[in-house]
Design an enzyme around this catalytic site. Structure first.
Site, short mmCIF file in Angstrom:
data_model
loop_
_atom_site.label_atom_id
_atom_site.label_comp_id
_atom_site.label_asym_id
_atom_site.label_seq_id
_atom_site.Cartn_x
_atom_site.Cartn_y
_atom_site.Cartn_z
CE LYS A 184 -4.04 -2.03 0.06
NZ LYS A 184 -3.75 -3.43 -0.26
C1 LIG Z 1 -9.91 -2.65 -1.71
C2 LIG Z 1 -9.33 -3.39 -0.54
N1 LIG Z 1 -10.05 -3.48 0.60
C3 LIG Z 1 -9.59 -4.13 1.67
C4 LIG Z 1 -8.36 -4.74 1.66
C5 LIG Z 1 -7.90 -5.47 2.87
O1 LIG Z 1 -6.80 -4.83 3.44
P1 LIG Z 1 -5.94 -5.55 4.58
O2 LIG Z 1 -5.01 -6.51 3.90
O3 LIG Z 1 -5.20 -4.44 5.25
O4 LIG Z 1 -6.89 -6.23 5.48
C6 LIG Z 1 -7.57 -4.69 0.51
C7 LIG Z 1 -6.26 -5.34 0.50
O5 LIG Z 1 -5.54 -5.42 -0.43
C8 LIG Z 1 -8.07 -4.00 -0.63
O6 LIG Z 1 -7.36 -3.91 -1.76
#
Ligand SMILES: Cc1ncc(COP(=O)(O)O)c(C=O)c1O
Length: 392
Positions: A184
């Site tokens: 990210k």
């Molecule tokens: C659009 C979106 N929402 C939620 C997430 C979930 O994030 P996390 O891995 O921090 O839980 C991601 C992860 O890549 C994502 O791309």
């Protein structure tokens, strides 16, 4: 051909990040503590929210958001079918139903008209996804939510720096979930943040993120007097640690500088692919601040002899890491089998999901890396051009 594989989403970790993590290690306090508090305060300030609660992932933040509004079995939550599974999976954890509303083909974000059409008496919330870093039409979505008494919990996993006009993502929705996963715009290994202007939600989120006990470890083991903890809710283990926060602190201060580097790489891609009939570059949209998380090229499949997966393979053969964000979620096995979704139900998400390729985009990329990506894309297109375009 490059010698080294260009890792997709490689983060930019500086000496000050390493020093801060070492300082945390040396401090003897690795868990949730003073650096988490500092990171939360600075993050809240960056996005213009009153409160920020550090958590272990964006998934945790989304789950907590739904938990805070008391989502129950049978409730409906409207979201985008063009997203990572986590966005809809958290809804399933309540035995509630994720109701998909198609995206717009240009912006690739949820279409407010489709959201309006999907509202029923069972709808409780909307989870718009700021895909690739492009902010959704928050004013319109908030207006729809206001009319129907819904909560907007926006998924800003890609969009820390984004804004719609003067409305900053993180202070626009009722609650906003961020991700600091390894690829990210800001990384803490794993990590996330829930922001909101409502102090009582933030306070509950804090308690629920740490087992539902009313006193965190920093308070219990700190220098102040002993108070036994009490369990006030059957909570989760979602807290952010000082190890994670220390990795994020300086990246937060560099966010806008890193965005400027990604903007430069983005402009180079735009310019380099502008003359190719076989691809579509991301839409330009005045009035927004795009967080430039993913450079999503769309392939004109009718002009190429290979499909998207083969295109990604060709990039990898040239030692360029690429991604797909995303294939339409309603066509994944679980959602197809549970709700009977089939192809044709969300045509824009499907159309994008079949054609989208995310090219490397990170402040850690050099101009030479970007040149390698440009050369690889142009070579693949030139080598796989369809001589005669079929008339459909
Ligand atoms: C659009 C979106 N929402 C939620 C997430 C979930 O994030 P996390 O891995 O921090 O839980 C991601 C992860 O890549 C994502 O791309």
């Amino acid at each position: 051909m490059r010698e080294q594989f260009l890792t997709f989403g490689r983060p930019l970790i500086g000496e000050e990040d390493v020093a801060e993590v070492l300082d945390t290690l040396a401090s003897g306090w690795l868990g949730t503590g003073p650096k988490t508090k500092l990171f939360e305060a600075r993050f809240a300030e960056y996005v213009g929210a009153r409160c920020a609660v550090g958590v272990s992932s964006c998934t945790a933040a989304l789950h907590l958001g739904l938990d805070l509004i008391g989502v129950r079995e049978g409730d409906e939550i409207i979201t985008s079918p063009l997203t990572f599974p986590a966005t809809a999976n958290v809804v399933e954890h309540f035995r509630a139903r994720p109701v998909f509303a198609d995206v717009d083909r240009g912006t690739m974000t949820i279409d407010a008209g489709q959201v309006e059409a999907a509202v029923t008496p069972r709808t409780r919330a909307i989870i718009p996804v700021h895909l690739a870093g492009r902010p959704c039409d928050m004013p319109k979505l908030l207006e729809i939510a206001g009319r129907h008494g819904l909560t907007v919990i926006d998924d800003a996993a890609h969009a820390i720096e984004a804004a719609v006009g003067r409305l900053k993502i993180g202070s626009a929705g009722h609650m906003t979930a961020f991700s600091f996963y390894v690829t990210k715009n800001l990384v803490t290994g794993e990590g996330g943040m829930l922001t909101t202007d409502r102090a009582e939600w933030a306070e509950s989120a804090r308690v629920r993120s740490l087992h539902g006990i009313d006193s965190d470890a920093w308070k219990r083991y700190g220098a102040e007097g002993f108070t036994p903890y009490d369990t006030v809710y059957p909570g989760y283990k979602y807290n952010m640690t000082d190890m994670q926060a220390s990795l994020g602190l300086h990246q937060l201060a560099r966010l806008d500088a890193s965005l400027a580097v990604r903007e430069r790489h983005w402009a180079r891609y735009d310019e380099a692919f502008g003359d190719l009939d076989e691809v579509i570059t991301p839409m330009r949209q005045p009035g927004i601040r795009h967080a430039r998380h993913l450079y999503t090229l769309l392939l004109r499949l009718e002009c190429l002899t290979i499909d998207r997966n083969q295109f990604v393979d060709e990039l990898k053969r040239r030692r360029i890491g690429a991604g797909v964000h995303f294939t339409a979620l309603h066509l994944h096995t679980y959602y197809r089998e549970r709700y009977g979704y089939t192809r044709g139900m969300f045509p824009n998400a499907e159309w994008i999901g079949d054609r989208t390729v995310s090219l490397p985009l990170s402040a850690a990329l050099s101009d030479a890396d970007v040149d390698d990506v440009v050369a690889a894309v142009r070579e693949i297109v030139a080598g796989n051009r369809r001589a005669v375009i079929p008339v459909s």
